[in-house]
Design a protein around this motif. Structure first.
Motif, PDB file in Angstrom:
ATOM      1  N   MET A   1      45.519  33.934  49.774  1.00  0.00           N
ATOM      2  CA  MET A   1      44.566  33.584  48.705  1.00  0.00           C
ATOM      3  C   MET A   1      43.115  33.668  49.175  1.00  0.00           C
ATOM      4  SD  MET A   1      44.773  32.809  45.565  1.00  0.00           S
ATOM      5  CE  MET A   1      43.485  32.551  44.376  1.00  0.00           C
ATOM      6  N   SER A   2      42.918  33.262  50.471  1.00  0.00           N
ATOM      7  CA  SER A   2      41.540  33.180  50.951  1.00  0.00           C
ATOM      8  C   SER A   2      40.864  34.547  51.020  1.00  0.00           C
ATOM      9  CB  SER A   2      41.510  32.588  52.354  1.00  0.00           C
ATOM     10  OG  SER A   2      42.096  31.332  52.328  1.00  0.00           O
ATOM     11  N   GLY A   3      41.635  35.579  51.372  1.00  0.00           N
ATOM     12  CA  GLY A   3      41.052  36.898  51.591  1.00  0.00           C
ATOM     13  C   GLY A   3      40.470  37.445  50.296  1.00  0.00           C
ATOM     14  N   ILE A   4      39.369  38.199  50.445  1.00  0.00           N
ATOM     15  CA  ILE A   4      38.728  38.762  49.262  1.00  0.00           C
ATOM     16  C   ILE A   4      39.059  40.239  49.188  1.00  0.00           C
ATOM     17  CG2 ILE A   4      36.490  39.327  48.256  1.00  0.00           C
ATOM     18  CD1 ILE A   4      35.481  36.669  49.495  1.00  0.00           C
ATOM     19  N   ASN A   5      39.460  40.689  48.024  1.00  0.00           N
ATOM     20  CA  ASN A   5      39.804  42.095  47.856  1.00  0.00           C
ATOM     21  C   ASN A   5      38.524  42.882  47.571  1.00  0.00           C
ATOM     22  OD1 ASN A   5      40.691  44.556  47.152  1.00  0.00           O
ATOM     23  ND2 ASN A   5      42.342  43.842  45.803  1.00  0.00           N
ATOM     24  N   TYR A   6      38.108  43.681  48.579  1.00  0.00           N
ATOM     25  CA  TYR A   6      36.884  44.469  48.425  1.00  0.00           C
ATOM     26  C   TYR A   6      37.167  45.895  47.957  1.00  0.00           C
ATOM     27  CZ  TYR A   6      33.339  41.178  49.882  1.00  0.00           C
ATOM     28  OH  TYR A   6      32.463  40.122  49.907  1.00  0.00           O
ATOM     29  N   SER A   7      38.431  46.216  47.742  1.00  0.00           N
ATOM     30  CA  SER A   7      38.722  47.595  47.354  1.00  0.00           C
ATOM     31  C   SER A   7      38.513  47.788  45.850  1.00  0.00           C
ATOM     32  CB  SER A   7      40.148  47.961  47.747  1.00  0.00           C
ATOM     33  OG  SER A   7      41.040  47.170  46.982  1.00  0.00           O
ATOM     34  N   GLU A   8      38.364  46.702  45.122  1.00  0.00           N
ATOM     35  CA  GLU A   8      38.174  46.832  43.673  1.00  0.00           C
ATOM     36  C   GLU A   8      36.693  46.968  43.338  1.00  0.00           C
ATOM     37  OE1 GLU A   8      40.312  43.999  41.301  1.00  0.00           O
ATOM     38  OE2 GLU A   8      41.881  43.876  42.822  1.00  0.00           O
ATOM     39  N   LYS A   9      36.456  47.419  42.119  1.00  0.00           N
ATOM     40  CA  LYS A   9      35.076  47.602  41.660  1.00  0.00           C
ATOM     41  C   LYS A   9      34.308  46.271  41.738  1.00  0.00           C
ATOM     42  CE  LYS A   9      33.114  50.293  37.934  1.00  0.00           C
ATOM     43  NZ  LYS A   9      33.363  50.848  36.615  1.00  0.00           N
ATOM     44  N   ILE A  10      34.992  45.200  41.355  1.00  0.00           N
ATOM     45  CA  ILE A  10      34.397  43.868  41.463  1.00  0.00           C
ATOM     46  C   ILE A  10      35.200  43.102  42.510  1.00  0.00           C
ATOM     47  CG2 ILE A  10      33.870  41.727  40.246  1.00  0.00           C
ATOM     48  CD1 ILE A  10      33.944  43.401  37.620  1.00  0.00           C
ATOM     49  N   PRO A  11      34.610  42.901  43.715  1.00  0.00           N
ATOM     50  CA  PRO A  11      35.360  42.173  44.738  1.00  0.00           C
ATOM     51  C   PRO A  11      35.763  40.795  44.204  1.00  0.00           C
ATOM     52  CG  PRO A  11      33.302  43.039  45.627  1.00  0.00           C
ATOM     53  CD  PRO A  11      33.258  43.258  44.151  1.00  0.00           C
ATOM     54  N   ASN A  12      36.969  40.353  44.529  1.00  0.00           N
ATOM     55  CA  ASN A  12      37.385  39.049  44.003  1.00  0.00           C
ATOM     56  C   ASN A  12      38.585  38.521  44.763  1.00  0.00           C
ATOM     57  OD1 ASN A  12      40.075  39.343  42.197  1.00  0.00           O
ATOM     58  ND2 ASN A  12      38.914  41.258  42.175  1.00  0.00           N
ATOM     59  N   ASN A  15      42.519  37.874  41.664  1.00  0.00           N
ATOM     60  CA  ASN A  15      43.417  38.876  41.101  1.00  0.00           C
ATOM     61  C   ASN A  15      43.021  39.301  39.682  1.00  0.00           C
ATOM     62  OD1 ASN A  15      45.585  40.614  40.802  1.00  0.00           O
ATOM     63  ND2 ASN A  15      47.007  38.989  40.131  1.00  0.00           N
ATOM     64  N   ILE A  16      41.776  39.737  39.513  1.00  0.00           N
ATOM     65  CA  ILE A  16      41.399  40.161  38.158  1.00  0.00           C
ATOM     66  C   ILE A  16      42.138  41.433  37.733  1.00  0.00           C
ATOM     67  CG2 ILE A  16      39.165  38.979  37.853  1.00  0.00           C
ATOM     68  CD1 ILE A  16      37.739  41.467  38.619  1.00  0.00           C
ATOM     69  N   ALA A  17      42.640  42.192  38.713  1.00  0.00           N
ATOM     70  CA  ALA A  17      43.406  43.392  38.341  1.00  0.00           C
ATOM     71  C   ALA A  17      44.669  43.017  37.564  1.00  0.00           C
ATOM     72  CB  ALA A  17      43.769  44.193  39.585  1.00  0.00           C
ATOM     73  N   GLY A  18      45.114  41.781  37.718  1.00  0.00           N
ATOM     74  CA  GLY A  18      46.325  41.334  37.022  1.00  0.00           C
ATOM     75  C   GLY A  18      46.067  41.003  35.561  1.00  0.00           C
ATOM     76  N   ASP A  19      44.804  41.054  35.131  1.00  0.00           N
ATOM     77  CA  ASP A  19      44.478  40.737  33.734  1.00  0.00           C
ATOM     78  C   ASP A  19      43.540  41.848  33.237  1.00  0.00           C
ATOM     79  OD1 ASP A  19      43.410  39.811  31.360  1.00  0.00           O
ATOM     80  OD2 ASP A  19      43.177  37.739  32.046  1.00  0.00           O
ATOM     81  N   ARG A  24      38.418  44.571  32.219  1.00  0.00           N
ATOM     82  CA  ARG A  24      37.583  45.467  31.407  1.00  0.00           C
ATOM     83  C   ARG A  24      36.296  44.771  30.968  1.00  0.00           C
ATOM     84  NH1 ARG A  24      42.110  47.888  29.187  1.00  0.00           N
ATOM     85  NH2 ARG A  24      42.205  46.326  27.544  1.00  0.00           N
ATOM     86  N   ALA A  25      36.444  43.520  30.552  1.00  0.00           N
ATOM     87  CA  ALA A  25      35.262  42.777  30.064  1.00  0.00           C
ATOM     88  C   ALA A  25      34.236  42.611  31.191  1.00  0.00           C
ATOM     89  CB  ALA A  25      35.682  41.418  29.523  1.00  0.00           C
TER      90      ALA A  25
END
Ligand code: BYC
Length: 470
Positions: A1-12, A15-19, A24-25
């Motif tokens: 959970m602690s790690g931040i995903n930097y491979s996405e357009k918006i690092p987070n 898990n915003i990719a799951g929604d 999109r918003a």
């Protein structure tokens, strides 16, 4: 959970990719944010390589990664502190019940208002500080300014995430409005008073980061107690970044005092005119800046007697900073004695919580003053820097508009109005301070009105080239 995903357009790390709808918003809002940053972020430095700290994980061990980044390429993202297992509501009438993962319908508009008010301050401060890069006293300070600016940008992202993820369409509209209001704008100003004050010199920046960011600390601490768990987790992570902003304020003002004392020693005088002529900030002028920014920041706690604060606490939306330190977390039986211009009154404690928070904030503000006063005392000067009374120059609450001197004594209105410019910076004080604001960018060099910092950033030397200006 602690790690931040930097491979996405918006690092987070949420898990915003799951929604897909949320993703999109937020991706729709992202270019608007970048447009705002280009238009109203730090002027003319967007191409510079800045030695910045970026979060890589939200746990206690080394969440900071340092490296040279152009500010528009900074990876603004959405970082929440890890959830606390089986967290329970820690105060108010629903104490002991599980915290909320969604917004209860009955608190929706109040929570949205709190989040919008918090969110509004973040881009406001970037707007207030946007011209300061041109007059930086050193490259070290320039880098610190930009670090603060990008982090305030990230704090905006933090609030925008909550609005998008939990408040549907009206949350998205509020997120747009956060970019539409502007600091000091006559038609669409920022929500809270202090965030519409210009910050056009570095002495003001250091006062702002000392006093106003410290309000941020107290407000974020109280929101991190919230029963709305995503808000709590968001604020907990923001607090780790906030500490650096206050550090800049505290060490910045300490360096001003140090330099002024050196100059006083060199010229063998504490005469303000001579100190000024020697290119330093005389202590009475510093006191005026402290009076200005402290009194303005005191307004940010709201009214002494507030039904909002009572409802926010009773309903579990906003606690007191470090709620654990108190014994009574419900406060239905307690009262507090408050002095207002109408006299002393017993106020239900729930309605007096803004004042409770303001008092603990002031104690925190005292710490720096004690340190600077020790420096002044050691140098053999009788002057002591002080904080103004909580009644002085207030625009919000029971003392709003009352003619009160910095010691808290009510005085005749006409005399007050005449004397005010001797307590806060006058036009000529500001002109003098502005005259000192000459840009110094040679690595390791300092402007004449400020002492060098004790150490550089992240164990690097003070003379490191923190900003590559090209
Ligand atoms: N200016 O019962 P009241 C930071 C409004 S700084 C203008 O007196 P309440 C940062 C209030 O909104 C931390 N308006 O007070 C630092 C309310 O309006 P509505 C920012 C003001 O509600 C540096 C009405 O007066 N975060 O993060 O108990 C750089 C009556 O309110 C002011 C927060 O503030 C003012 N000074 O408390 C970057 C936390 N004061 O709602 C960032 C979120 C009050 O009736 N905000 N009003 O239209 C809150 O918790 C509360 O809104 C306040 C006020 C503490 C601000």
């Amino acid at each position: 959970m602690s790690g931040i995903n930097y491979s996405e357009k918006i690092p987070n790390n949420v898990n915003i990719a799951g929604d897909r709808t949320l993703q999109r918003a937020l991706e729709h809002w992202q270019p608007k944010f970048l447009g705002w940053w280009q238009a109203l972020g730090p002027t003319d430095f967007q191409g510079a390589d800045v030695y910045l700290r970026t979060a890589i994980s939200v746990d206690a061990q080394g969440w900071a990664h340092y490296g040279a980044v152009k500010m528009p390429d900074y990876r603004w993202g959405i970082f929440l502190a890890d959830p606390a297992a089986e967290r329970k509501i820690g105060f108010g009438d629903q104490m002991g019940q599980p915290v909320w993962q969604q917004v209860p319908g009955e608190y929706r508009s109040t929570l949205r208002r709190l989040i919008v008010t918090q969110g509004d301050t973040e881009p406001a401060s970037v707007e207030q500080q946007r011209l300061l890069g041109h007059t930086c006293p050193s490259m070290y300070d320039l880098r610190n300014l930009f670090q603060i600016n990008v982090e305030e940008g990230r704090h905006l992202w933090a609030m925008v995430y909550l609005l998008h993820a939990y408040f549907g369409r009206d949350g998205r509209e509020e997120a747009e409005e956060l970019l539409a209001r502007h600091s000091g704008d006559a038609d669409k100003p920022r929500i809270l008073t202090t965030f519409n004050e210009p910050i056009s010199d570095w002495l003001s920046l250091f006062c702002f980061t000392y006093f106003t960011d410290r309000d941020g600390k107290y407000q974020l601490k109280s929101l991190s107690e919230s029963a709305f768990d995503p808000l709590s987790r968001t604020c907990r992570f923001m607090l780790t970044e906030e500490a650096h902003h206050m550090f800049v304020g505290e060490t910045g003002l300490g360096r001003v005092v140090k330099r002024t004392l050196e100059v006083m020693k060199q010229i063998g005088s504490d005469d303000p005119a001579r100190v000024r002529a020697a290119g330093a900030v005389d202590l009475p002028t510093l006191q005026k800046y402290l009076n200005f920014w402290c009194s303005s920041s005191l307004d940010l706690f709201g009214s002494e007697i507030s039904s909002n604060s009572a409802a926010n606490f009773a309903n579990g939306l906003k606690g007191r900073p470090d709620e654990d330190q108190y014994e009574d977390h419900v406060l239905r039986e307690k009262t507090l004695s408050l002095v207002t211009p109408e006299g002393e009154q017993q106020v239900p404690m729930l309605n007096a919580l803004n004042e409770v928070m303001r008092e603990s904030y002031l104690k925190d503000c005292e710490i720096g003053l004690k340190r600077w006063n020790r420096q002044i005392e050691r140098a053999g000067h009788p002057l002591r820097l002080t904080l103004p009374s909580t009644r002085f120059r207030r625009s919000i609450g029971a003392w709003a508009g009352k003619p009160v001197d910095p010691q808290g004594k009510i005085m005749e209105k006409e005399l007050y109005e005449k004397t005010l410019t001797t307590w806060i910076p006058s036009a000529s004080d500001r002109a003098f301070v502005h005259s000192l604001m000459q840009r110094v960018v040679e690595p390791g060099k300092m402007a004449g009105w400020i002492a060098p910092p004790e150490r550089g950033v992240n164990n690097l030397p003070v003379e490191y080239e923190y900003v590559k200006l090209h």
